[in-house]
Structures are given as C-alpha cells and as structure tokens.
Design a protein around this motif. Structure first.
Motif, PDB file in Angstrom:
ATOM      1  N   VAL A  55       0.878  -1.176   0.000  1.00 44.83           N
ATOM      2  CA  VAL A  55       0.000   0.000   0.000  1.00 44.83           C
ATOM      3  C   VAL A  55       0.910   1.219   0.000  1.00 44.83           C
ATOM      4  N   PRO A  56       1.322   1.720  -1.175  1.00 46.76           N
ATOM      5  CA  PRO A  56       2.290   2.817  -1.230  1.00 46.76           C
ATOM      6  C   PRO A  56       1.861   4.012  -0.389  1.00 46.76           C
ATOM      7  N   GLY A  57       2.729   4.413   0.534  1.00 48.00           N
ATOM      8  CA  GLY A  57       2.427   5.531   1.416  1.00 48.00           C
ATOM      9  C   GLY A  57       1.343   5.228   2.424  1.00 48.00           C
ATOM     10  N   GLY A  58       0.830   3.999   2.419  1.00 47.49           N
ATOM     11  CA  GLY A  58      -0.221   3.624   3.355  1.00 47.49           C
ATOM     12  C   GLY A  58      -1.589   4.169   3.013  1.00 47.49           C
ATOM     13  N   VAL A  59      -1.756   4.780   1.854  1.00 50.33           N
ATOM     14  CA  VAL A  59      -2.999   5.470   1.510  1.00 50.33           C
ATOM     15  C   VAL A  59      -3.981   4.507   0.851  1.00 50.33           C
ATOM     16  N   LEU A  60      -5.159   4.389   1.448  1.00 49.64           N
ATOM     17  CA  LEU A  60      -6.226   3.537   0.927  1.00 49.64           C
ATOM     18  C   LEU A  60      -7.516   4.330   0.817  1.00 49.64           C
ATOM     19  N   LEU A  80      -6.603  -8.372   9.834  1.00 51.00           N
ATOM     20  CA  LEU A  80      -5.646  -7.701   8.959  1.00 51.00           C
ATOM     21  C   LEU A  80      -4.457  -7.295   9.822  1.00 51.00           C
ATOM     22  N   HIS A  81      -3.257  -7.472   9.277  1.00 53.20           N
ATOM     23  CA  HIS A  81      -2.041  -7.279  10.064  1.00 53.20           C
ATOM     24  C   HIS A  81      -1.191  -6.178   9.424  1.00 53.20           C
ATOM     25  N   LEU A  82      -0.919  -5.131  10.203  1.00 56.81           N
ATOM     26  CA  LEU A  82      -0.109  -4.016   9.731  1.00 56.81           C
ATOM     27  C   LEU A  82       1.370  -4.358   9.849  1.00 56.81           C
ATOM     28  N   THR A  83       2.159  -3.945   8.852  1.00 58.30           N
ATOM     29  CA  THR A  83       3.591  -4.205   8.874  1.00 58.30           C
ATOM     30  C   THR A  83       4.350  -2.928   9.222  1.00 58.30           C
ATOM     31  N   SER A  84       5.655  -3.080   9.430  1.00 54.84           N
ATOM     32  CA  SER A  84       6.504  -1.946   9.784  1.00 54.84           C
ATOM     33  C   SER A  84       6.787  -1.038   8.596  1.00 54.84           C
ATOM     34  N   ARG A  85       6.231  -1.361   7.427  1.00 58.69           N
ATOM     35  CA  ARG A  85       6.354  -0.480   6.264  1.00 58.69           C
ATOM     36  C   ARG A  85       5.003   0.098   5.848  1.00 58.69           C
ATOM     37  N   GLY A  86       4.015  -0.010   6.724  1.00 61.99           N
ATOM     38  CA  GLY A  86       2.706   0.526   6.397  1.00 61.99           C
ATOM     39  C   GLY A  86       1.957  -0.286   5.364  1.00 61.99           C
ATOM     40  N   ASN A  87       2.346  -1.549   5.192  1.00 53.82           N
ATOM     41  CA  ASN A  87       1.618  -2.447   4.306  1.00 53.82           C
ATOM     42  C   ASN A  87       0.671  -3.317   5.121  1.00 53.82           C
ATOM     43  N   LEU A  88      -0.059  -4.185   4.438  1.00 50.32           N
ATOM     44  CA  LEU A  88      -1.016  -5.067   5.101  1.00 50.32           C
ATOM     45  C   LEU A  88      -0.714  -6.521   4.767  1.00 50.32           C
ATOM     46  N   VAL A 119       7.471  -4.633  -5.486  1.00 48.42           N
ATOM     47  CA  VAL A 119       8.481  -3.569  -5.358  1.00 48.42           C
ATOM     48  C   VAL A 119       7.854  -2.214  -5.037  1.00 48.42           C
ATOM     49  N   ARG A 120       6.541  -2.172  -4.859  1.00 46.90           N
ATOM     50  CA  ARG A 120       5.875  -0.895  -4.547  1.00 46.90           C
ATOM     51  C   ARG A 120       5.955  -0.625  -3.043  1.00 46.90           C
ATOM     52  N   ASN A 121       7.186  -0.661  -2.521  1.00 44.81           N
ATOM     53  CA  ASN A 121       7.425  -0.417  -1.106  1.00 44.81           C
ATOM     54  C   ASN A 121       7.743   1.059  -0.899  1.00 44.81           C
ATOM     55  N   ILE A 122       6.752   1.822  -0.485  1.00 45.09           N
ATOM     56  CA  ILE A 122       6.922   3.256  -0.284  1.00 45.09           C
ATOM     57  C   ILE A 122       6.315   3.637   1.059  1.00 45.09           C
ATOM     58  N   GLU A 315     -10.869   8.229   3.204  1.00 43.78           N
ATOM     59  CA  GLU A 315      -9.497   7.750   3.058  1.00 43.78           C
ATOM     60  C   GLU A 315      -8.990   7.224   4.400  1.00 43.78           C
ATOM     61  N   LEU A 316      -8.163   6.186   4.335  1.00 42.39           N
ATOM     62  CA  LEU A 316      -7.412   5.691   5.484  1.00 42.39           C
ATOM     63  C   LEU A 316      -5.928   5.789   5.163  1.00 42.39           C
ATOM     64  N   ARG A 317      -5.134   6.095   6.169  1.00 39.84           N
ATOM     65  CA  ARG A 317      -3.687   6.108   5.999  1.00 39.84           C
ATOM     66  C   ARG A 317      -3.071   5.152   7.024  1.00 39.84           C
ATOM     67  N   LEU A 318      -2.399   4.119   6.520  1.00 34.31           N
ATOM     68  CA  LEU A 318      -1.703   3.171   7.384  1.00 34.31           C
ATOM     69  C   LEU A 318      -0.309   3.710   7.669  1.00 34.31           C
ATOM     70  N   THR A 319       0.158   3.553   8.887  1.00 38.20           N
ATOM     71  CA  THR A 319       1.467   4.099   9.248  1.00 38.20           C
ATOM     72  C   THR A 319       2.486   2.982   9.443  1.00 38.20           C
ATOM     73  N   PRO A 320       3.781   3.281   9.257  1.00 42.44           N
ATOM     74  CA  PRO A 320       4.824   2.281   9.508  1.00 42.44           C
ATOM     75  C   PRO A 320       4.969   1.925  10.985  1.00 42.44           C
ATOM     76  N   TRP A 321       4.231   2.613  11.850  1.00 40.18           N
ATOM     77  CA  TRP A 321       4.265   2.329  13.284  1.00 40.18           C
ATOM     78  C   TRP A 321       3.018   1.553  13.696  1.00 40.18           C
TER      79      TRP A 321
END
Length: 501
Positions: A55-60, A80-88, A119-122, A315-321
């Motif tokens: 989820v680039p930038g965590g934006v959904l 759903l499990h959040l990762t340290s890069r703001g992905n799911l 590779v869309r790790n942002i 909009e939702l924003r997932l964070t790397p934290w």
C-alpha cells in the motif's frame, strides 16, 4: 506475476561473481533470490497462506479498504495485520485462494502492475497535510512516484525488500532507513538521499522532478549491483556508500540535481504519530489510532472503513508504526468517533502502555518462533496473563504507561520469537528476543551497526504448545520496563522536539 530478482541470462559477471567480490571488496553474493511474499506469491506460514499487500504511502480509499476486509473475511482468518512499512498482511489463507485474492485486489485498483506489485514499497509521512507540520503536502509526489515506479521496466528487478521513503520535512520517514528517500526542503524542492547514512550528501532536486529522480536512483542501484556481480536487495549491501551512489545519480540527472550537505532534521518520536485527535490551525480533524501489536480484527477494520466513509474524507492512511489515520472529520464529530474506535479495542489514548510496543507474528503463525511472543508481550505489558494479543485499546491495564516519568520518553520495544527478528524497527529500541534458554532483553543504540548490549540473558518464556496458557513473568516485565526507561541506561536519550509549523 513478478519474477524473482536474478542476474540476467548471459551476464558475464555471473560466473565470476565470487572472484570479483573478493577482488573489489563487494558484499558476498546472496545465495538465493529474494523470497519476500506479495499479493500474487503467497508464503506458507504455520497458520496457512500469507499475502503481503503493498500500500504505497499507506494510503487507501474506503472502497479499497473494504475490499481488503472482504478478502480477509472470505479467504483468510478475518484479521488484517499491519507491517513496519505501512503495508497489510492477510493470514490463514486457504489453498487455492490466491486466484480469488488477485481478482479482489485487482478489482479494487490495488494491483496496478502485476510485474511490480512486490516492489511498490513506499513509506510516507502519514500526517502530511493534516497537522500543519512539515514543509509541504507530499501526497502528489507519492502518487507520481508509484506511477513512475510501475512504469519502469528496470525497476522490476528490485527486490521485495528495497524501500522508498517520502518525508514531508518533519523527519519521521528519514528515521526508517529507506534505500531512497525524498525529503521536502524548507526552502522548496526536495533532497534525494540514497542509503541510510545521515552523514552522506544528498541531491537537491526540484519538486516536480523529485519522483523521477527517486526512480533513477533505484535504477542506478541495480546497475551498481550488476557491475559488482552480486545479488543485492538493499543499498547497504553494496560495497559503495550511499554518497557514492548519489554521485552516480547526479551524473545521470545532469543539471536536474546537485550534491549538497544534508541539513540537520528535528528530533522526532520514534514511536510514530501519537494516538488521539490530529488538529491543524484550521480545517478538519484527523483521528490517529494504533492497532495493538499490529493486528486489526475484522470488526475494528469495518469500523475504521465506516468512519472514513461516513465522517471522514473517505481515506485511510496506514502508518509504519502499525497505526491508522482517518482524515477529514468535522471538529464536532471527531471526539465521538475517536471514542468509538477506542471502545472497539484500538489504542486511542496517547498514554496507553501499548504505544511503541511491537512484535513479530510468533506462534502459532510462525513455525520458526519459539513461543507465542504476542501473548508474552501482552502479559508483560498489562501484568495480566489472561490478556490476549489485542489487549485493552484504551490502555487501562496495569502496565507502566508510556514511560513518560519525569518527562522522559520510553524507548520503543520489539518482541521477536527467534533470532531472525522479522519486522524489527530501526533506531534506538529495546529488543526482546526468544532463545532456547529464554528471552534476551537488549538495548540497541543508533540506527544499526554493532550487536545490542544485553541487559539480561535469563528472562524466561513459556515454550509454545497449543492450548497452553501463558503466565506472566514478573522478572521479564520488570527487565523490559527498566530497559525502556532512559534513566536506566548509561547514555541519556535526547528529548523530543517538534518541527516548527
């Protein structure tokens, strides 16, 4: 489907990789290709199939978030499990569910390029444009970087570990150690940093060309890896420094970029945005919540989506934290919406003991883990051995709060079920790592380098067995609490200062 990163056929370096590495000082070649999971290539974990959705930038968008919730409920374990890069991550996926998952994600616009999906790790500053901090709203750069990344044929060769960062100038993303980072500059434009070395120079580029410069930097990295004759997943695995790579990028960009010193950035809270209401000098309010240990139940996710649709901007924003930000609420509706999220078990209180606490999946999800680290973390945090890993979102347990005694800030803590320490954060932190003889509790200073300095090697853990209840260990809880308290260590920790508005 994205292929593994591998040396191109016929590459003259392939057969001579080891001799070249020895002669040039290059990092030793990796013995295998990157096996990082994605949305199209699942990993078989102890609890079933695992999919990692970038989820680039965590934006959904709310519709995309709803599709992810449907996928978790219909195909996985419902969480759903959040990762340290703001992905799911989706876990517990059954055999043959990959086709149905791909269709759901593609229909929601979450797979713009099957060849680039891993590779869309942002990562991006999650509060950009919401709280009045930072030097610019970086959402347009984030979208353009993702578009250009998916358009680059060369970028298909990046590993699933390579990381881009987009920082709005507040310094939060810089601390995450991305391979290529764009940082908004106070005087305009952006600084392009290659690698995690804070002392290396950066390229000054104008804002309009910043995303293209970031993709160019990634392509230069791949060229350097081929020249060395090795597989390299991250910039730090090359023999050359990030500064040397930056000079190569500058040569490629010509007049579009020039090397400049990196100005000092403000100290930031290593635990990410605080839970609670996010306000700006004027305009809507955002909600910031944390998911205890990164796990969101289906009910919590549905509530977040509904809040975004009905009260927010959609909009939702997932964070790397391992948090979620819901932007765009009217000031009068925000407190009630935040309270509802807290009642659902999400962390909505900045004084919650869950803030800054992370953990790997542990048992039973990971067969390599030696124990159920999430249950042990919850027991040590709350002092209640019967807590589950979601704990009490409002922080009403008997833990030690966020450790802000005397105005000092507690160090983040990360629990790992084995020495691999999957998903651990960067920067100063406490690590609690399970070994055959029990947990090792250590303090890590700086952004990497030497091994942690052990504080205790004898804190016990409960060997994992299905249906075995976990009991709290007073010694372990006390050791972790002491390690997180800056006053218990030899070196004082700098106090946090906020960026100027």
């Amino acid at each position: 489907m994205l292929a593994d990163m591998a040396m191109p056929s016929g590459n003259p370096h392939s057969a001579l990789a080891a001799p070249i590495a020895a002669a040039t000082g290059c990092a030793a070649p990796r013995e295998r290709n990157d096996a990082c999971p994605g949305a199209l290539r699942l990993h078989q974990a102890g609890d079933g199939g695992l999919a990692r959705v970038r989820v680039p930038g965590g934006v959904l968008g709310a519709g995309q978030a709803a599709a992810l919730g449907e996928a978790a409920t219909r195909l996985g374990d419902g969480d759903l499990h959040l990762t340290s890069r703001g992905n799911l991550q989706l876990r517990g996926l059954g055999e043959g569910s990959d086709v149905g998952l791909a269709r759901l994600l593609d229909g929601a616009g979450l797979l713009p390029s099957a060849a680039h999906e891993r590779v869309r790790n942002i990562v991006a500053s999650p509060l950009s444009g919401l709280d009045g901090y930072g030097h610019r709203d970086i959402r347009d750069q984030l979208a353009e970087l993702d578009r250009l990344l998916c358009a680059s044929e060369e970028a298909r060769g990046l590993s699933g570990r390579f990381l881009f960062g987009v920082d709005d100038g507040r310094g939060d993303v810089v601390t995450l150690g991305a391979d290529v980072t764009l940082v908004a500059a106070r005087e305009g434009g952006a600084l392009l940093r290659v690698g995690a070395d804070r002392d290396a120079g950066a390229l000054r580029v104008d804002s309009a060309h910043a995303p293209a410069a970031a993709v160019t930097a990634a392509e230069v990295f791949l060229e350097a890896a081929r020249e060395c004759g090795v597989r390299a997943w991250r910039v730090g695995e090359l023999p050359m420094t990030g500064g040397e790579l930056a000079h190569r990028v500058a040569q490629r960009l010509g007049d579009a970029g020039r090397i400049v010193p990196v100005p000092p950035l403000p100290e930031v809270d290593d635990r990410g945005p605080a839970p609670g209401l996010v306000t700006a000098p004027a305009g809507p309010v955002a909600l910031s919540v944390l998911a205890p240990l990164g796990r969101l139940t289906g009910h919590q996710w549905t509530l977040l989506v509904r809040t975004a649709e009905r009260d927010g901007s959609g909009e939702l924003r997932l964070t790397p934290w391992r948090g979620v930000v819901v932007p765009g609420l009217a000031p009068g509706r925000a407190p009630g919406a935040l309270a509802a999220l807290g009642d659902a078990g999400l962390v909505a209180d900045p004084a919650s003991p869950w803030r800054g606490v992370g953990a790997c999946a542990g048992r039973p999800g990971c067969a390599k883990s030696l124990t159920d680290v999430r249950a042990d973390a919850a027991a040590a945090l709350t002092g209640n051995g019967n807590r589950n890993a979601n704990g009490d979102g409002n922080g009403n347990g008997d833990g030690d709060g966020d450790g802000n005694e005397g105005g000092a800030q507690a160090l983040p803590v990360y629990w790992s079920g084995c020495e691999r320490r999957c998903g651990h954060p960067r920067g100063e932190r406490v690590e609690v790592v399970a070994g055959m003889g029990g947990y090792r509790v250590s303090v890590v200073r700086g952004t990497g380098g030497p091994l942690p300095v052990p504080l205790s090697r004898h804190a016990p853990h409960t060997p994992y067995a299905p249906h075995t209840p976990h009991t709290p260990h007073a010694e372990l809880a006390a050791t972790v609490a002491a390690a997180r308290n800056p006053r218990s260590t030899d070196e004082p920790r700098p106090t946090t200062t906020a960026p100027s508005r």
